[in-house]
Design a protein around this motif. Structure first.
Motif, PDB file in Angstrom:
ATOM      1  N   ARG A 104     -12.471   2.252  -2.272  1.00 17.04           N
ATOM      2  CA  ARG A 104     -11.238   1.511  -2.039  1.00 17.04           C
ATOM      3  C   ARG A 104     -11.539   0.406  -1.037  1.00 17.04           C
ATOM      4  O   ARG A 104     -12.069   0.684   0.047  1.00 17.04           O
ATOM      5  N   MET A 133      -8.088  13.170  -1.494  1.00 19.45           N
ATOM      6  CA  MET A 133      -6.955  12.348  -1.070  1.00 19.45           C
ATOM      7  C   MET A 133      -6.335  11.563  -2.225  1.00 19.45           C
ATOM      8  O   MET A 133      -7.042  10.863  -2.972  1.00 19.45           O
ATOM      9  N   ALA A 135      -3.786   8.711  -2.138  1.00 19.63           N
ATOM     10  CA  ALA A 135      -3.056   7.859  -1.183  1.00 19.63           C
ATOM     11  C   ALA A 135      -2.153   6.885  -1.934  1.00 19.63           C
ATOM     12  O   ALA A 135      -1.025   7.231  -2.295  1.00 19.63           O
ATOM     13  N   GLY A 192      -2.907   2.192   4.885  1.00 19.77           N
ATOM     14  CA  GLY A 192      -3.174   2.939   3.655  1.00 19.77           C
ATOM     15  C   GLY A 192      -3.716   4.337   3.847  1.00 19.77           C
ATOM     16  O   GLY A 192      -4.221   4.949   2.907  1.00 19.77           O
ATOM     17  N   TYR A 193      -3.618   4.880   5.059  1.00 23.83           N
ATOM     18  CA  TYR A 193      -4.038   6.267   5.293  1.00 23.83           C
ATOM     19  C   TYR A 193      -2.835   7.194   5.177  1.00 23.83           C
ATOM     20  O   TYR A 193      -1.706   6.819   5.529  1.00 23.83           O
ATOM     21  N   ILE A 194      -3.121   8.402   4.694  1.00 28.60           N
ATOM     22  CA  ILE A 194      -2.052   9.396   4.578  1.00 28.60           C
ATOM     23  C   ILE A 194      -1.772   9.972   5.963  1.00 28.60           C
ATOM     24  O   ILE A 194      -2.706  10.301   6.700  1.00 28.60           O
ATOM     25  N   GLY A 199      -7.376  12.161   7.891  1.00 29.75           N
ATOM     26  CA  GLY A 199      -8.297  11.068   8.197  1.00 29.75           C
ATOM     27  C   GLY A 199      -9.045  10.636   6.952  1.00 29.75           C
ATOM     28  O   GLY A 199      -8.541  10.761   5.839  1.00 29.75           O
ATOM     29  N   ASP A 200     -10.247  10.112   7.136  1.00 32.73           N
ATOM     30  CA  ASP A 200     -11.059   9.650   6.004  1.00 32.73           C
ATOM     31  C   ASP A 200     -11.898  10.831   5.495  1.00 32.73           C
ATOM     32  O   ASP A 200     -12.843  11.274   6.142  1.00 32.73           O
ATOM     33  N   ALA A 201     -11.531  11.315   4.330  1.00 36.42           N
ATOM     34  CA  ALA A 201     -12.149  12.547   3.814  1.00 36.42           C
ATOM     35  C   ALA A 201     -13.651  12.374   3.610  1.00 36.42           C
ATOM     36  O   ALA A 201     -14.438  13.264   3.957  1.00 36.42           O
TER      37      ALA A 201
HETATM   38  O1  LIG Z   1      -5.804   9.143   4.287  1.00 42.78           O
HETATM   39  C1  LIG Z   1      -6.677   8.766   3.494  1.00 42.78           C
HETATM   40  C2  LIG Z   1      -6.407   7.815   2.485  1.00 42.78           C
HETATM   41  C3  LIG Z   1      -7.410   7.467   1.644  1.00 42.78           C
HETATM   42  N1  LIG Z   1      -8.629   8.018   1.776  1.00 42.78           N
HETATM   43  C4  LIG Z   1      -8.912   8.929   2.746  1.00 42.78           C
HETATM   44  O2  LIG Z   1     -10.041   9.418   2.833  1.00 42.78           O
HETATM   45  N2  LIG Z   1      -7.911   9.273   3.582  1.00 42.78           N
END
Ligand SMILES: O=c1cc[nH]c(=O)[nH]1
Ligand SMILES: O=P(O)(O)OC[C@H]1O[C@H](OP(=O)(O)OP(=O)(O)O)[C@H](O)[C@@H]1O
Ligand SMILES: [Mg+2]
Length: 209
Positions: A104, A133, A135, A192-194, A199-201
């Motif tokens: 993304r 995720m 999102a 754009g994060y949940i 966080g960033d998976a």
């Molecule tokens: O919160 C999010 C949104 C997109 N991708 C992620 O890894 N975390």
């Protein structure tokens, strides 16, 4: 419209809390993400059709049940989807694995596809697309389109954390795809994060930034 189901078994909720916690490191994050995926697959496969089969036990002939019809495949959306594959394969060890690479764009949030390698007979299989995720839904939608273009007919999307925006986007674009999540979170942030999310998976699974 595709079904959206939150699988809120107590074990799933407990384990999700562990990986949401920012103090959880890579090793435990990886282990627990796979454990959640395993529990989710147990729930999601409840409706698989069975057929009768005659076998012989040491005591004699008997008619028993086995899985019928379509075979399965698990399709992780790279990278972060890789963090759920082993959990799925614990329960379905014979499943084929297809990979689809998506990233993304951090600014535009637009998804980009960079890799696709599928088993040859995906038109014959039920595909479990896995990604921690959901999102905006852009990556999942592009992955589903790529799979449909290659003949896929039966797909289920399995995510750990979903945002309402992503659920709606997939339901609107692909009403034939049911979605399963371990949790439905509040919303997306401006970047754009949940939230509250985890966080960033991908970064948390692989120790990147
Ligand atoms: O919160 C999010 C949104 C997109 N991708 C992620 O890894 N975390
Ligand atoms: O619903 P969306 O708005 O499309 O966002 C979700 C996507 O973002 C993350 O991947 P990312 O692009 O960070 O790639 P990575 O797995 O390599 O970290 C996540 O794993 C999803 O694939
Ligand atoms: Mg990422």
């Amino acid at each position: 419209m595709g079904k959206f189901t939150v699988l809120n078994h107590p074990l799933i909720q407990h384990k999700l809390t562990i990986i949401r916690d920012k103090s959880t490191g890579t090793k435990v994050f990886r282990e627990v993400a796979n454990e959640i995926a395993e529990l989710m697959v147990y729930e999601i496969t409840r409706d698989l059709p069975l057929t009768d089969v005659e076998i012989e036990t040491p005591m004699g002939k008997t008619v028993q049940k086995q899985l019928a019809g379509k075979k399965l495949a698990v399709v992780p959306i790279l990278r972060a989807g890789l963090g759920m594959v082993d959990g799925v394969l614990e329960l379905i060890p014979a499943a084929k694995v297809g990979h689809i690479g998506m990233y993304r764009d951090e600014k535009t949030l637009e998804p980009h596809e960079y890799f696709v390698k599928m088993p040859p007979d995906i038109d014959q299989r039920i595909l479990f697309i896995v990604d921690p995720m959901l999102a905006t839904g852009g990556s999942a939608n592009m992955a589903i389109e790529a799979l449909k273009a290659r003949g896929a007919k039966s797909m289920r999307l399995v995510v750990l954390v979903a945002a309402p925006e992503g659920v709606k986007a997939v339901q609107d674009a692909h009403p034939d795809v049911d979605i399963y999540a371990a949790a439905l979170d509040e919303k997306l942030t401006e970047t754009g994060y949940i939230t509250p999310g985890l966080g960033d998976a991908g970064d948390r699974l692989f120790g990147t930034k």
